[in-house]
Design an enzyme around this catalytic site. Structure first.
Site: not given
Ligand SMILES: [Zn+2]
Length: 272
Positions: A119, A142, A144, A172, A213
């Site tokens: 990525e 990144h 999940h 909040e 994702h």
């Molecule tokens: Zn991912």
């Protein structure tokens, strides 16, 4: 950072990064090979890493002229965060973008033939675009987060509507994501396309949710980036826990049947 994470030769800048990777794994937001992180190093931080022979590196599919000369600490492709925390010199590395932005050279780490996360284009585009609105930004991450991903499978895939849902789930939430979220429909991951689309969203918000994702989040520090993910995930979980219309609880008459069947005499204030 725990002393057993690294050897004494590992620069201290790795500490908070290894810690956040460990947290992401323990929270279940970086299962198997999931999760990647990049951190833009200052010149002083870069100087803490021993210089390399400059023989490893690669060309980018598309150049990053705005990042010319910048250096990043990046997690490795295919490296589980569960293992990263035990061996960061193998599962992370430092790279420097060339003077014309067309390639990178490995400065440190990525031992045993490891390479930067697949990525990487999404990360570098994120740094490039987020840096235009937030010059102090250092982190792109990144992961999940489970409830946030689940939210994208039951909620209308509309940025404004989902932001309102998150804001309405915790007092909040609007403080944590005052600019709301960016939201992308499902698309193939690991491509330059998702990197370009995400980077455009990062101009308006510090977090982009990828439907079915995960999230791509920006921050001035790993703690800032982690805080945004935690807040979004908490709001998503609260929404999912309180979503109405599908609950079929045991009815009063069924409770009375149970009471009769087992000789129970429930107080009238609980079961009239
Ligand atoms: Zn991912």
């Amino acid at each position: 950072m725990n002393a057993d994470h690294t050897t004494a030769s590992v620069p201290s800048v790795l500490g908070p990064i290894v810690d956040v990777c460990a947290d992401l794994y323990r929270l279940g937001w970086a299962e198997n090979h999931a999760g990647n992180l990049s951190y833009r190093l200052t010149d002083a931080e870069l100087a803490c890493f021993p210089p390399s022979d400059g023989t490893r590196g690669a060309r980018f599919e598309s150049p990053f002229p705005d990042l010319a000369g910048a250096s990043f600490l990046v997690t490795a492709a295919g490296s589980p965060f569960r293992l990263l925390v035990k061996d960061p010199t193998r599962h992370t590395g430092v790279l420097t973008v060339s003077a014309d932005g067309s390639a990178y050279t490995v400065v440190w780490g990525f031992e045993d033939g490891k390479r930067p996360t697949s990525e990487l284009p999404a990360h570098l585009r994120g740094h490039q675009e987020r840096g235009k609105v937030e010059p102090d930004n250092r982190v792109i991450m990144h992961c999940h987060p489970t409830n946030t991903v689940a939210l994208t499978q039951v909620h209308e895939l509309d940025e404004a509507s989902m932001t309102r849902t998150l804001w309405a789930s915790n007092s909040e939430s609007i403080l944590a994501i005052p600019r709301g979220i960016g939201l992308l429909p499902w698309m193939v991951c690991g491509t330059d396309h998702i990197g370009v689309e995400s980077a455009a969203k990062l101009r308006d918000s510090s977090i982009v949710v990828w439907a079915s994702h995960g999230v791509l989040v920006a921050g001035r520090s790993v703690q800032a980036a982690m805080g945004v993910v935690e807040s979004v995930e908490k709001a998503a979980k609260t929404y999912l826990l309180t979503r109405g219309g599908e609950r079929r609880p045991i009815a009063d008459h069924q409770l009375r049947e149970l009471a009769a069947a087992f000789g129970i005499d429930p107080p009238a204030r609980f079961l009239p």
